[in-house]
Design an enzyme around this catalytic site. Sequence first.
Site, mmCIF file in Angstrom:
data_model
loop_
_atom_site.group_PDB
_atom_site.id
_atom_site.type_symbol
_atom_site.label_atom_id
_atom_site.label_comp_id
_atom_site.label_asym_id
_atom_site.label_seq_id
_atom_site.Cartn_x
_atom_site.Cartn_y
_atom_site.Cartn_z
ATOM 1 N N ARG A 1 -5.500 5.977 -7.672
ATOM 2 C CA ARG A 1 -5.265 7.426 -7.703
ATOM 3 C C ARG A 1 -5.170 7.927 -9.140
ATOM 4 N NH1 ARG A 1 -0.050 7.709 -3.982
ATOM 5 N NH2 ARG A 1 -0.273 9.970 -4.322
ATOM 6 N N LEU B 1 0.868 -1.173 0.000
ATOM 7 C CA LEU B 1 0.000 0.000 0.000
ATOM 8 C C LEU B 1 0.905 1.224 0.000
ATOM 9 C CD1 LEU B 1 -2.662 -0.956 2.721
ATOM 10 C CD2 LEU B 1 -2.906 -1.110 0.239
ATOM 11 N N ASP B 2 0.478 2.293 -0.663
ATOM 12 C CA ASP B 2 1.256 3.528 -0.646
ATOM 13 C C ASP B 2 1.446 4.010 0.789
ATOM 14 O OD1 ASP B 2 1.314 3.511 -3.413
ATOM 15 O OD2 ASP B 2 -0.434 4.833 -3.600
ATOM 16 N N LYS B 3 2.466 4.789 1.007
ATOM 17 C CA LYS B 3 2.779 5.277 2.352
ATOM 18 C C LYS B 3 1.567 5.903 3.017
ATOM 19 C CE LYS B 3 5.700 8.633 4.811
ATOM 20 N NZ LYS B 3 6.796 9.642 4.702
#
Length: 330
Positions: free
Chosen positions: A245, A132-134
């Site tokens: 996104r 998962l992205d930060k």
Amino acid sequence: MAATGERLDKVVAQLFPQFSRARLLSWLQTGLVEIDGQALSDYSSKIKAKGGSRLTVTPMAAPETAAYVPAPLAPGMLNVIAADAAVIVLDKPAGLVVHPAAGNWQGTLLNGLLHAYPELAEIPRAGIVHRLDKETSGVMVVARTLTAQTELVRQLQARTVKREYRALVWGHVPAAGKITAPMGRDPRDRLKMAAFPATEAGAEPAPGTKTAVTHYQPLAYGLLCDTPVTWVACHLETGRTHQIRVHMQSQGWPLVGDPLYGKPLKTAQSATVVKVPAAMPFARQALHALHLQFIHPGEPHAEGTPPSAYTAPLASDLLTLLSQAGIQPC
């Protein structure tokens, strides 16, 4: 020293050939190179030394050497939903990097996993099979054995792992849909990803791009900073970097708070492109991995084996944001 008058970086490279020029340059810039006890940082300067002068380099470990070192995470950062002999299911908080990389060599989920579960040192990437992205919160799974990791990777490749997200986007998403735009590096900004024109069914994506498929469903509508927003469920078929996104931005519905893709594209497919407020009302992209479903790798895989399903409750900051938008979480 017989190098008087020569450039410092050239002399250092000649005297210490066992180190790369990039590494020596970084030591120069941080004051780790000295002549007669005086630190030198201007790598292009000319050597000014008397006979018998002593040039000293103090090697410093590269930051990436700490990438795979066990280290405890701050309280509340390693949240275990479930764990058994084969897998660990986590609720990752926003702000936690999953895997070490440039700029984030320490303090990652991987470091915390190695500290809490030392046996993961024997498994590639400490058992991590997806990321998962930060600044994305939510559920993810880590394998505890090589067999489990191999099986989970196979399921991801076969697109049988079910991943459902929640996102708050700018604009009015009128109906459910499917985005099939391939993704690749943005040719204008290599730090970003971009969506490219969709190919015909069955056709291979263009060179430099990969197939990417996102399903979305509007769940609720609200207002934020007097601007329409939509609470959306997103289901992934593929797992490309920044996929939700980028795909939602490509349709004219960028995620609230997104620092990279928070503005609608001029080429967005949406009939009307919403004007995003200049001041972001949220400190991160409003994205949460809510549900994760897969066939447990520690169970027999007879046909009809029910999948294991896990849920990470919405993060508190997202709940506050939804309240501000007048939306009931669902």
